[in-house]
Scaffold this active site. Sequence first.
Site, mmCIF file in Angstrom:
data_model
loop_
_atom_site.group_PDB
_atom_site.id
_atom_site.type_symbol
_atom_site.label_atom_id
_atom_site.label_comp_id
_atom_site.label_asym_id
_atom_site.label_seq_id
_atom_site.Cartn_x
_atom_site.Cartn_y
_atom_site.Cartn_z
ATOM 1 N N ASP A 138 -1.011 -1.040 -9.153
ATOM 2 C CA ASP A 138 -0.618 -1.331 -10.534
ATOM 3 C C ASP A 138 -0.926 -0.123 -11.409
ATOM 4 O OD1 ASP A 138 0.007 -4.125 -9.897
ATOM 5 O OD2 ASP A 138 -2.146 -4.320 -9.648
ATOM 6 N N SER B 196 3.357 -4.374 -6.004
ATOM 7 C CA SER B 196 2.821 -3.452 -7.007
ATOM 8 C C SER B 196 3.595 -3.642 -8.300
ATOM 9 C CB SER B 196 2.956 -1.992 -6.547
ATOM 10 O OG SER B 196 2.298 -1.756 -5.330
ATOM 11 N N SER C 265 -2.134 -4.358 -4.073
ATOM 12 C CA SER C 265 -1.243 -4.073 -5.189
ATOM 13 C C SER C 265 -1.557 -2.709 -5.799
ATOM 14 C CB SER C 265 -1.379 -5.163 -6.261
ATOM 15 O OG SER C 265 -0.388 -5.025 -7.251
#
Length: 365
Positions: free
Chosen positions: A283, A243, A281
Amino acid sequence: MEPTAHLQPAPGTRRRARDLGIVVGHGDTGPLNAITDVPGVRVGHTTVRRPPEVHSGVTAVVPGAVGPNAPLPAGVFTGNGYGKLIGTTQLTELGTLETPVLLTSTLSAFRVADALVGWMLERPGCGEAQSLNPVVGECNDGLLSDIRARPVHEEHVRAALDGASGGPVAEGCVGAGTGTVALGFKAGIGTASRTPDLGGRPYTAGVLVQANFGGTLRVLGRRVTPRSLGPTGDPAPLAETGSCMIVVATDAPLDARQLTRVARRAVFALARTGAAYSHGSGDYAIAFATRPEAGATVADAELGPLFEAVLDAVEEAVLNSLLAATTTTGFGGRTVPALPADRLLDALTDPVATRLPDGRKQPPG
């Protein structure tokens, strides 16, 4: 774009991107090129390390005097939502930040949030508080750390908050970045700043990243492959548990809607560094303004220089997170190499050269 200089690091030292002559964009930085260039913003780290099993920690970004009775305008943007960003819904709904922003390891995020609430309730002005929205972001450091041990405890959180200060910000394998990996190399915490002119007035925008994402590294727009860096630059395998948490601070008078636009650009900037935005991920970017009393907000039509400043600062902060980090052997005996600065400079100045098995450069042909 080419690096503006070609300085070679001394053996064994780690330097920031600008120390190596790698300059992102054309805007001026603040004095420290750090998020603490924004007046009133402090940063604290607690590193929790018990090699080889534990490489973790917590990082606190602390705006001055923030609290439920003195919230700051803020915005948040999700690039890919595979994450545990605590406090998001109220931040989105009200557009206000009530606490410092804390970053840590995925399974420690909930303990960190509880510790942050306890710390905040002891602050002046919170004696009667019956509601509080802690904001805690996380990255999965399980590649190098025993994440199930949940090693970050209340005393670590309090130490990061109480020890937060202005001035230079430690980067690389520190605090919440102790066990993180990005773009196949050891990464960690990175920071940078810019001083854009908005409507004829200078302001400061600072960013801090907790870098832990996959993809193929790009530096100044150039793809940097393991082959171009030689055998010691072979990247480690990276699971889709990575991340990136980004915190943006500015002293420009912006409202929550405008800060959400700023946060969006911060996540966009990860693409410049080669981010893959994979399924696994998380983000996120959180952006806040430190001057809610500054009068009229900046006109939307004048925000262009700030957007560009944030794009450049995030790109540089990611590079700083990589260049400041050191090779780490962690949980399960896995070793993740640091980005070799000297070979990176070689690759940038001679991009078509390759490396022989012993590390010597082999010119094309």
